[in-house]
Design an enzyme around this catalytic site. Structure first.
Site, short mmCIF file in Angstrom:
data_model
loop_
_atom_site.label_atom_id
_atom_site.label_comp_id
_atom_site.label_asym_id
_atom_site.label_seq_id
_atom_site.Cartn_x
_atom_site.Cartn_y
_atom_site.Cartn_z
N GLY A 250 0.80 -1.33 -0.01
CA GLY A 250 -0.05 0.00 0.02
C GLY A 250 0.76 1.31 0.12
O GLY A 250 1.98 1.19 0.45
N CYS A 251 0.29 2.41 -0.23
CA CYS A 251 1.12 3.60 -0.67
C CYS A 251 0.29 4.73 -0.56
O CYS A 251 -0.80 4.70 -0.47
CB CYS A 251 1.91 3.55 -1.96
N GLY A 252 1.04 5.83 -0.64
CA GLY A 252 0.38 7.18 -0.65
C GLY A 252 0.96 7.83 -1.90
O GLY A 252 2.06 7.75 -2.54
N SER B 286 4.65 7.55 -1.86
CA SER B 286 5.41 6.96 -0.69
C SER B 286 4.66 5.56 -0.69
O SER B 286 3.84 5.26 -0.89
CB SER B 286 5.20 7.92 0.65
#
Lengths: 517, 406
Positions: free
Chosen positions: B35-37, B210
């Site tokens: 998962g990421c931003g 990110s």
């Protein structure tokens, strides 16, 4: 071939036949037996008789289970007879029986169904994946999971006109949409009964999938199912008429068959009844022989010509495919077949079933479908052809798990035959070639074919594959995949848990325990 | 102190250290999930924004990272004399790799200019630090060193990137487009921004990412954005169809070397839009198609196209959860933002009150921190928001799939 040696058997020599013992025996509970003689009537192999006011066993039981299933008192049990032969690890009972049978007959041993040799099932050595946390699994009861599958040739790109219309592009062909990635393989009328084939066709229609016609043409009654029939063109060309080609949803050239690679077809004359004679367009009671090769195909260029001719015949409205047996060089052959213009290619693994084949071929020639599918997928991918063609694979697809695994190994469609017959009552007794099938499946005898109700047969097959499709959705959902096209050739979703790592390497599957990195 | 505060979402400082890699590929690793931003912004009027803007957008989504990779891509940042040249930006682990790359490039075109990418050591970032270098390159299509002599300059550059990334050890080309560059590394988003001194750049579009992976080491070249030519992709999610997508791009000559599923997403955009000439919203449909029963309810023209896309590009279908930001520099600087067809990953769009700036981000806070009064909305699952410099908001992500094409 010279006159068979068994023609000269005399009574003195026949004594040797007796050393081949029965493998199965019905055990009748005499206290419960109603003496209704139902079992005698049901046994199409003549293994039971009525003698001295009771049912007695004559010999020749094939464990078809018909007597046991139909006994109103449930008092028959089929027992496996322990071997009385002295034990030997090399000269097993099976080997010695084969030697004796050939010493008596002097002929090629015939057999039916897929091989029963104890080769390891690679399917059973493969483990499926499941999603967790970062890649959420999908509940197919709440979310859509799609299993629609197309059969046919694809263009490698979509071209749009200035106003957004899809324009024709090189290589695209007609496709058939199926509701699930399953098709019934080719089971010809002749190998199986009218009622059996009707059941399959009805089920294909109900499931919206394709069913193979087999090489025997199409009975006029079955034209109503033509939208769901994949018409086979075998070397014998039986029943291949303009209407047959015009009406069926797809056309498939049979080059080979998994249970008997390198072999054609042979329907004995005793199975060629009026019905078969009319459908195949051959004289009553004559052997229907499909030669081993197509006598107009001796090269890939010849195959290309037949594909082109068939495409002309069907006016490019339906896909034209080629079925080949899985053999050691299957990847290169498949590449040639695709380059020759096949819209879809069917690979039949060496465990595939058949109504009759030399046992030596069935048991010893070919390639497991698991490996064949993987290497074909890999080769077509390397050559930039995989996204142009539909790959169908069959030959021992026994369950939804096998279907899912063969898709993950690279097949768009799983081809299924024996499981459908088992759903109709087949007990896999391996005696189809005798034409005496007690369940009315692999026979043309009216008194036996009437035992199979086509409506019930269709319902059972429909329920089976509906269930498999639901299981496919469950597994895809667990993997976090919501459309079957994302499972095709997705070997990341498999791990190998078997004894031979080399097999996993050939298939391009990681070993169990290996993660993404 | 700041690093502890920023690291709340996945405490790099509280956990045993994982191995760290530069341009050299981590051994045995094939791709990275997690998962990421993601956050992106574009000024459709052509104005430029400082790199501090995107850094603030990304770093505010603290829970969405754990220090194992972050990156930024900037579009429209080079001066007039350089913007029509391909900017090939590299990570090198040693001087030898750099020499090899320079020889490789000289065989295939002209290096008009090269320079060290300005960087600053950030004490909290773990070594190794690769050398970051950029070459302004003009390919020579007639060079006999290309796979296919005489192909277009874009194809030449693809050839160069694939050749170097797969053939020269300890060198990785991380961006290769005109008037754009990628700044990424193995660290927290604020560390990477500090490392590259993003404040020194102004650009018309910024995309960023990110990372919060579950089980894999970070490496510099594997951080997002993943870029090829002027495409760059930031991706939050995990592509369950990776094996299938990889096969498709490989069939078209792309070589996967960056060990991340995002790489295939980048190549798919290049394949479908640049090579196959599909409009972006049509390509988006191929990547996240509507369901068959929806397609059956479409008007005949849309249905014909939708069915053909599902059949032809079934290997391009990105299954599994994702939200992606896609940047493109040619012919116009364009931002495409979309989520998967079940919307299993968050994605929010925003627009400034003066309609000049558009945003896409994993969380609303990323938009609010730079544009407090922005209008925000969410798009439909699988439906792209598209905004372009000079053209404004082309799609807001809620229209019919082929609006603007049919």
């Amino acid at each position: 071939m010279n006159a068979p040696a068994h023609a000269s058997l005399d009574d003195k020599e026949r004594v040797f036949d007796r050393i081949i013992p029965d493998k199965f025996r019905p055990i009748i509970d005499r206290n419960a037996c109603l003496n209704c003689k139902r079992c005698v009537k049901e046994c199409s192999f003549g293994a039971l008789e009525w003698k001295d006011d009771r049912v007695v066993y004559k010999g020749g039981c094939v464990a078809c289970q018909r007597c046991s299933a139909m006994c109103p008192a449930r008092c028959i049990e089929i027992a496996t007879v322990p071997s009385g032969l002295p034990p030997h690890a090399s000269y097993t009972e099976r080997v010695r029986q084969g030697i004796n049978a050939q010493a008596s007959s002097g002929g090629v041993l015939l057999c039916s169904c897929g091989t029963d040799m104890p080769y390891g099932m690679i399917f059973d050595d493969l483990i499926l994946d499941a999603a967790q946390v970062t890649n959420p699994s999908i509940d197919p009861l709440r979310e859509q999971v799609e299993t629609r599958t197309y059969v046919g040739r694809r263009s490698s790109r979509v071209m749009l006109s200035g106003d957004g219309y899809v324009t024709e592009s090189d290589g695209s062909g007609p496709v058939v949409a199926m509701d699930m990635p399953i098709m019934f393989g080719h089971i010809s009328l002749g190998a199986v009964s009218y009622n059996c084939q009707r059941s399959l066709f009805q089920a294909a229609k109900d499931l919206n999938i394709l069913a193979g016609s087999g090489e025997g043409g199409l009975h006029a009654d079955f034209l109503q199912f033509a939208d769901h029939i994949n018409g086979e063109v075998a070397s014998g060309r039986f029943g291949v008429t303009p209407e047959y080609l015009r009406r069926t949803a797809a056309v498939e050239i049979k080059v080979g068959q998994g249970a008997k690679p390198g072999h054609g077809g042979h329907l004995p004359g005793e199975k060629v009844s009026d019905l078969i004679s009319q459908t195949r367009m051959i004289p009553l009671g004559t052997d229907a022989l499909s030669p081993y090769p197509h006598h107009d195909i001796y090269s890939i260029e010849d195959l290309q010509q037949l594909i082109a001719a068939l495409k002309e015949s069907v006016e490019y409205r339906v896909p034209v495919g080629v079925k080949i047996a899985a053999v050691h060089n299957v990847a290169a052959i498949a590449s040639g077949v695709v380059r020759a213009g096949a819209d879809f290619i069917t690979i039949d693994g060496f465990r595939g079933g058949t109504g009759s084949t030399p046992r030596v071929i069935r048991d010893h020639a070919g390639l497991p479908i698991e490996v064949a599918t993987a290497v074909v997928d890999k080769r077509l991918n390397e050559e930039g052809l995989r996204n142009r063609v539909t790959v169908c694979a069959g030959g021992s697809i026994r369950s939804a798990a096998d279907m899912i695994k063969v898709i993950a190994l690279g097949a768009d469609v799983a081809m299924v035959c024996t499981s459908a017959l088992i759903a109709m009552g087949c007990q896999v007794c391996q005696s189809c070639h005798r034409g005496l099938c007690a369940w009315g499946i692999a026979t043309q005898r009216p008194e036996l074919t009437s035992r199979l109700d086509p409506e019930i047969g269709a319902r059972r097959v429909t329920r089976l594959f509906h269930a498999w499709n639901e299981e496919l959705k469950e597994v895809m959902g667990a993997m976090g995949i919501d459309a079957v096209e994302s499972l095709v050739g997705n070997r990341d979703r498999l791990r190998y848990f078997g004894p031979n790592q080399k097999i996993a390497e050939v298939m391009g599957v990681k070993h169990v325990g290996e993660g993404w990195g | 102190m700041r690093s502890q505060e920023q690291g709340r979402g996945g405490g790099r400082n509280d956990l045993p250290s994982l191995p760290s890699y530069g341009a050299a590929r981590p051994p045995g690793l094939e791709y990275i999930m997690g998962g990421c931003g993601i956050a992106g912004t574009i000024d459709v009027s052509g104005g430029k924004m400082s790199g501090e803007v995107i850094s603030r957008m990304l770093t505010t989504m603290r829970e969405r990272e754990n220090g194992l990779g972050s990156g930024y891509s900037a579009y429209g940042l080079f001066p007039e004399d350089l913007k029509d040249l391909y900017c090939l930006q590299f990570f090198f682990d040693d001087e030898n790799a750099m020499c090899c790359v320079e020889e490789y490039l000289k065989d295939r075109g002209d290096i008009v200019k090269d320079e060290r990418v300005p960087t600053r050591k950030v004490p909290s970032m773990r070594p190794p630090y690769p050398i970051v270098w950029r070459y302004f390159f003009q390919p020579d299509p007639l060079s006999s060193s290309y796979l296919i002599k005489g192909q277009g300059p874009d194809e030449c550059v693809v050839d160069v990137v694939m050749g170097i990334n797969n053939g020269i050890p300890n060198a990785m080309c991380v961006s290769s487009g005109k008037d754009m560059a990628v700044f990424k590394g193995n660290g927290y988003s604020y560390e990477v921004a500090e490392f590259y001194e993003l404040g020194r750049y102004s650009a018309q579009m910024w995309l960023s990412h990110s990372r919060f992976p579950t089980n894999t080491p970070g490496w510099w070249a594997g951080a997002h954005p993943i870029s090829l030519l002027d495409w760059s992709v930031c991706h939050n999610g995990e592509i369950t169809s990776y094996g299938v997508n990889k096969k498709l791009v490989e069939m078209h000559g792309y070589k996967c070397s960056l060990l991340t599923d995002t790489e295939v997403v980048t190549y798919l955009w290049d394949l479908l839009v640049r090579r196959h000439n599909l409009p972006p919203q049509v390509a988006a449909f191929a990547l996240a198609p509507r369901y068959h029963d929806e397609i059956e309810r479409m008007d005949p023209k849309s249905r014909a196209l939708a069915e053909q896309l599902r059949i032809t590009y079934k290997e391009a279908f990105l299954n599994g959860p994702f939200s992606i930001l896609v940047g493109r520099g040619q012919p116009d600087i364009t931002m495409i933002a979309m989520a998967d067809r079940k919307k299993l990953r968050p994605l929010l769009f925003g627009r400034s009150a003066d309609n000049k700036r558009l945003f896409a981000a994993s969380e609303e806070c990323a938009v609010r921190i730079v544009e407090e009064d922005a209008e925000t909305w969410v798009g439909d699952p699988g439906s792209p928001m598209i905004a372009s410099v000079g053209k404004g908001l082309i799609r807001n992500g809620t229209e019919a799939p082929f609006k603007g094409v049919l």
